[in-house]
Each structure stands twice: as C-alpha cells, then as structure tokens.
Design an enzyme around this catalytic site. Structure first.
Site, short mmCIF file in Angstrom:
data_model
loop_
_atom_site.label_atom_id
_atom_site.label_comp_id
_atom_site.label_asym_id
_atom_site.label_seq_id
_atom_site.Cartn_x
_atom_site.Cartn_y
_atom_site.Cartn_z
N ASP A 32 -15.04 17.00 9.88
CA ASP A 32 -13.93 16.45 10.64
C ASP A 32 -14.08 16.92 12.08
O ASP A 32 -14.61 18.01 12.32
CB ASP A 32 -12.58 16.91 10.07
CG ASP A 32 -11.47 15.92 10.39
OD1 ASP A 32 -11.04 15.19 9.47
OD2 ASP A 32 -11.05 15.85 11.56
N LYS A 37 -8.37 21.68 11.01
CA LYS A 37 -8.41 21.11 9.66
C LYS A 37 -9.58 21.70 8.88
O LYS A 37 -9.44 22.07 7.72
CB LYS A 37 -8.62 19.59 9.77
CG LYS A 37 -7.44 18.77 9.29
CD LYS A 37 -7.88 17.32 9.25
CE LYS A 37 -6.69 16.41 9.07
NZ LYS A 37 -7.07 15.02 9.17
N GLU A 158 -2.12 7.23 -3.95
CA GLU A 158 -1.60 8.57 -3.70
C GLU A 158 -0.81 9.00 -4.94
O GLU A 158 -0.17 8.17 -5.59
CB GLU A 158 -0.71 8.57 -2.44
CG GLU A 158 -1.54 8.30 -1.21
CD GLU A 158 -0.78 8.47 0.09
OE1 GLU A 158 0.31 9.06 0.10
OE2 GLU A 158 -1.29 8.01 1.12
N PHE A 255 3.80 -3.11 -11.23
CA PHE A 255 4.10 -3.53 -9.86
C PHE A 255 5.14 -4.63 -9.80
O PHE A 255 5.16 -5.45 -8.89
CB PHE A 255 2.81 -3.94 -9.11
CG PHE A 255 2.25 -2.77 -8.33
CD1 PHE A 255 1.77 -1.66 -8.99
CD2 PHE A 255 2.27 -2.76 -6.94
CE1 PHE A 255 1.31 -0.55 -8.29
CE2 PHE A 255 1.80 -1.68 -6.23
CZ PHE A 255 1.32 -0.57 -6.90
N GLY A 259 13.26 -3.21 -5.84
CA GLY A 259 13.98 -2.12 -5.21
C GLY A 259 13.85 -2.17 -3.71
O GLY A 259 13.97 -3.24 -3.10
N CYS A 266 -0.88 2.44 3.55
CA CYS A 266 -1.86 1.39 3.23
C CYS A 266 -1.28 -0.01 3.22
O CYS A 266 -1.59 -0.81 4.10
CB CYS A 266 -2.53 1.69 1.89
SG CYS A 266 -3.55 3.17 1.96
N LYS A 329 6.87 7.13 -1.72
CA LYS A 329 6.93 6.99 -3.18
C LYS A 329 6.95 8.38 -3.77
O LYS A 329 6.67 9.37 -3.07
CB LYS A 329 5.74 6.17 -3.69
CG LYS A 329 4.39 6.88 -3.60
CD LYS A 329 3.32 6.00 -4.24
CE LYS A 329 2.03 6.75 -4.43
NZ LYS A 329 1.00 5.93 -5.05
C1 UDX Z 1 -1.93 1.47 -2.52
C2 UDX Z 1 -2.79 0.78 -3.60
O1 UDX Z 1 -2.12 0.86 -4.85
C3 UDX Z 1 -4.15 1.44 -3.67
O2 UDX Z 1 -4.95 0.78 -4.63
C4 UDX Z 1 -4.78 1.38 -2.33
O3 UDX Z 1 -6.03 2.03 -2.36
C5 UDX Z 1 -3.90 2.03 -1.26
O4 UDX Z 1 -2.61 1.42 -1.28
P1 UDX Z 1 -0.51 3.74 -2.41
O5 UDX Z 1 -0.25 3.46 -0.97
O6 UDX Z 1 -0.86 5.13 -2.82
O7 UDX Z 1 -1.71 2.81 -2.95
O8 UDX Z 1 0.82 3.34 -3.17
P2 UDX Z 1 1.25 2.39 -4.39
O9 UDX Z 1 1.37 3.17 -5.61
O10 UDX Z 1 0.44 1.17 -4.43
O11 UDX Z 1 2.73 2.03 -3.92
C6 UDX Z 1 2.94 1.35 -2.67
C7 UDX Z 1 4.40 1.15 -2.41
O12 UDX Z 1 4.90 0.12 -3.26
C8 UDX Z 1 5.30 2.36 -2.62
O13 UDX Z 1 6.21 2.44 -1.53
C9 UDX Z 1 6.02 2.05 -3.91
O14 UDX Z 1 7.28 2.66 -3.97
C10 UDX Z 1 6.12 0.53 -3.85
N1 UDX Z 1 6.23 -0.13 -5.15
C11 UDX Z 1 5.21 -0.03 -6.06
C12 UDX Z 1 7.36 -0.88 -5.46
O15 UDX Z 1 8.28 -1.00 -4.66
N2 UDX Z 1 7.42 -1.51 -6.68
C13 UDX Z 1 6.44 -1.43 -7.59
O16 UDX Z 1 6.58 -2.03 -8.68
C14 UDX Z 1 5.30 -0.67 -7.27
#
Ligand code: UDX
Length: 439
Positions: A32, A37, A158, A255, A259, A266, A329
């Site tokens: 890095d 870090k 994450e 998914f 809510g 991401c 999350k």
């Molecule tokens: C996401 C993708 O899942 C992952 O494959 C990619 O590499 C990076 O982006 P991440 O950002 O860790 O991963 O979170 P994820 O678990 O996908 O949740 C994203 C958001 O969606 C969260 O804010 C979560 O609360 C929300 N969410 C998820 C919902 O509101 N409803 C759902 O049913 C699922």
C-alpha cells in the site's frame, strides 16, 4: 516451487485477498502507498471490522508467510502473480468510476517488471479497462509483453469476506493467453479441485460479469422495494409477497428483503459507473432502467424520514429520536453510503435530536456525521426517546426485549425499517410498531 503472490492495495478487498492467499499456502507480500496502514497490518491489525479476518491475518503475519511493504520495487522482485485490489470510487460530481488508483498501480509497478509475470485485476472497473491496462503494462514494463494481464473480478460480500474468498461460488477469469489461464488455475487449484465453476472469458466479458451481477442484485432489491410501495398503498404485506414469489426457483427468495434499501461501498456507485460507461459506449438506453433502480432505492430513505415525522406528530421539533444501526448492513462497520446514516442525518436536519447506536460503527459514523449524538448501547440511545428507528438489522437488535426497552423510552413508538423485528412481540409489549410494506 510454489507461486509467490503480491496484493496491491490493502483496502477491504486487498487485505482479505492477501490473508486468504496466505491461508491457501502461498507466500504473500501486500503493498500500500499508505505507510501507516502497512505498519498497522504488519502489527496484525485490520483497520475495519470483518468477522474472522484479523485472526487469519495475525496467524500468517506471525508465521512470516504474509508481509507488507510500500515499495513497488520489492513487490516486483518478489512476486510471480500480482493481484490489483485498489478501489474505484465514484468520481466527485460524476457517475463514472475514478480510475486514478488503478492507473497509479500499473504506472508504479510496470517499470519494475523485468521478468515474465502476471498482473491480475480484481477491482470493479468499467468495461474496456483491462484492454487499456494490458497495453499500458506492455509499454511500460522492461519485460514488454512478458508482463501479462488477466481480469478476475471479486464478488465478496462484506461480513462474509473470508468465506467468500476461500470458497467462492464461481471464479471468473478474463485472459488473452492459455499461459495466463494455467497460472490462475494453479493459484486457485484448491477451489477448482473442490468443483468451483471456473469460467474463462475474454477481458470485456469478465469485466461485465461483475458490473451486471451488481446491477442485477440492486435491481432485485429495488424491485421488492417497489412492491413495498404498492403494498403500502394497498394494504398488502410485502414480506408474505416476497416469500410467496421466492418459492418460484426462477425468482428465488434471496435479496428480496424489502426495507430501507441498499447502500455500501459497492452497489450504489457500481450501478452509477455502469450507467456512465454504457453512455460512453453509446448504449445508455440499455441501462436507463438503472436510473429508476437508483431512484426507488433513494426514495426509501426519504420515505422512512417521512414516516418518522408522521410518527412524531408531524414535526421533529423538540423530539428525541433513537437510531439503532449506522452501518450499511449488519456485521460490518462500513458506513459508506449507509441508508441508516442518511436517514439519521436527514431527520436531524429537520429538527430532531438524534442519538445513534451501532454495535461496531459509532466511530466511523461520528467521523462522517459528527453532529449526531452517539450512545454506547441501544438502551442509552433510546433513553427518553419519542421514537425509535431500527435502521440496520444487527442480531443484537433482533434480540432486544421490547418490554425492557419500553421502560426507558418516552413513547413506545418504533419504525422497523428493515422488517426484521417481531411485530407481535413488540405490539404485545405496548409499542406502536410500524414497518415498511406491511400493514
Ligand atoms: C455487494 C455484492 O453482494 C457483492 O457480491 C459485491 O462484490 C460487492 O457488493 P456488499 O456491498 O458487501 O456486497 O453488500 P450486500 O450484502 O450485497 O448488501 C448490499 C446492500 O443491500 C446492503 O445495504 C443491504 O442492507 C441491502 N439489502 C440486501 C437489502 O436491502 N435487501 C436485501 O434483500 C439484501
């Protein structure tokens, strides 16, 4: 002799990838440009919360299998395979991805690559990036076309980063030579032997797999949130609806939790960068639906702020609001584009006194929103509250006994913006319980 691996960029993706490569048995050198870090990682400290990651990092740092440096020269001398794991944030004032870190790594590393080597991009990038970087690499590296590029997008979530990296549900690699494919088959030999689908594509397809997977996930969430709007208007129940349509294996239940919508580092920026890239390619119409996906998602935040104002009798002035959850999350301390913090901030700006509690992200939240109040427990955040907002569905909040919390608040009024609490239990304890898309 076993391949020697380097990881460029020690953010979420890089630290996880480095520790997991060491766990697979490789000698790993992480890099890095941030010396603090590097020092902290060398001491075995992970600068963010991710279950299982810190013990893994410590184990391999102590064993000497995983080291960190700030030197491109050292990286080039050490590694056979270099994984590029730096971030591609949204550009200021634009939808497009900011490529400065990715470009910086190629420009920093390439001049030191004097023997045949493979550079493997993992960052989420606009389609066309790999082809551009491959040219740049061959142009700048003393090894010329011996310095090859491959693209291997990362799909980790994450909160499950270690598990997703050690046991991915698929491996996608974009390559231009069978040599690059063979090297990556060797790197991922354990996963391949375990039957993990190993999909070999060209550069553009590999890049698009990642962008389209995130676009699909965002679409699924916004779809169910759009249904929640219809449920609210018609008195139907979106949770039952999701369960019922989810039984169709073509749809699937994952998914489809309605809510407060999606946030994080991401999905929001990735769908925007995807739209920007489609525009550059002259096919903006193909992705114009993502604008609507984004709009539905952002509408959830405004909707919860409005519901909260209604629950406070039409005005936030003089009202105390407790906010449970600040990370985007559960099981994460990441507050990037967090829907929970966005709502907390909005209602404070509308006059409420807001006290936030999150099991892991109070400090990160305070850095972004220093004007909100912070408490170190749910109980303390809820003391004398006129309204409680449940905005991130940590298990700790699901485990709250509503009869106990009832004793500390001024009004037994809660909005469950993640549809994750038990309405029967909360109502039985005398609470006015509201959720989204459910009667
Ligand atoms: C996401 C993708 O899942 C992952 O494959 C990619 O590499 C990076 O982006 P991440 O950002 O860790 O991963 O979170 P994820 O678990 O996908 O949740 C994203 C958001 O969606 C969260 O804010 C979560 O609360 C929300 N969410 C998820 C919902 O509101 N409803 C759902 O049913 C699922």
């Amino acid at each position: 002799m076993s391949l020697r691996i380097t990881v460029l960029g020690t953010g979420y993706l890089g630290v996880t990838h480095a520790a997991c490569m060491a766990e697979l048995g490789y000698d790993v050198l992480g890099m890095d440009i941030d010396a603090d870090k590097v020092a902290s990682l060398t001491d075995g400290n992970v600068p963010f919360y991710e279950p299982d990651l810190e013990p893994l990092l410590r184990k391999h740092v102590e064993a000497g299998r995983l080291r960190f440096t700030t030197s491109y020269e050292e990286i080039a001398a050490f590694g056979d395979v270099h994984f590029l794991c730096v971030g591609t944030p949204q550009k200021f004032n634009e939808y497009a991805a900011d490529m400065r870190y990715v470009d910086g790594v190629i420009d920093g590393l390439a001049p030191h690559l004097s023997r045949p080597t493979l550079v493997v991009g993992k960052s989420t990038v606009p389609v066309g990036t790999a082809a551009r970087l491959a040219d740049r690499l061959a142009e700048l590296a003393p090894a010329g076309s011996g310095a090859e590029l491959a693209w291997n997008p990362e799909f980790l979530r994450e909160g499950f980063a270690v598990e997703d990296t050690l046991r991915p549900d698929r491996l996608v690699i974009g390559v231009r030579s069978s040599g690059a494919e063979e090297t990556l088959r060797e790197v991922y030999a354990q996963a391949v032997a375990a039957g993990t689908p190993f999909i070999v594509t060209d550069f553009a397809t590999a890049e698009l797999v990642k962008a389209s997977a995130n676009a699909f996930l965002a679409t699924k969430i916004s779809f169910i949130n759009a249904m929640a709007e219809l449920c609210e208007a018609s008195g139907a129940d979106v949770t039952q609806l999701a369960d019922a349509i989810g039984h169709d294996s073509r749809i699937g239940r994952k998914f489809l939790n309605a809510g407060l919508g999606f946030g994080g580092g991401c999905l929001p920026k990735d769908i925007r960068a995807f739209m920007a890239r489609a525009g550059e390619l002259g096919v903006d119409q193909a992705l114009s639906f993502l604008r609507e996906i984004d709009a539905i998602n952002l509408r959830r935040r405004a909707h919860v702020a409005n519901l909260a104002r209604d629950a406070c009798g039409g005005s936030f002035l003089g009202k105390r609001v407790a906010v449970l959850g600040a990370s985007f999350k559960p099981n994460s301390d990441d507050v990037r584009d967090s829907p929970a913090l966005a709502v907390a901030g909005q209602i404070q700006l509308q006059g409420a006194t807001v006290t936030v509690y999150d099991p892991r992200s109070n400090e990160n939240a305070r850095a972004v929103f220093p004007t909100l109040g912070y408490a170190d427990s749910a109980q303390k955040a809820c003391a004398d509250a006129d309204l409680v907002l449940h905005l991130t569905e940590w298990q700790e909040f699901r485990d709250i006994d509503p009869t106990v919390l009832a004793d500390v608040v001024a009004e037994r009024s809660i909005i469950d913006a993640r549809n994750a609490l038990d309405p029967v239990a909360w109502r039985a304890a005398g609470w006015t319980y509201r959720s989204l898309g459910r009667p």
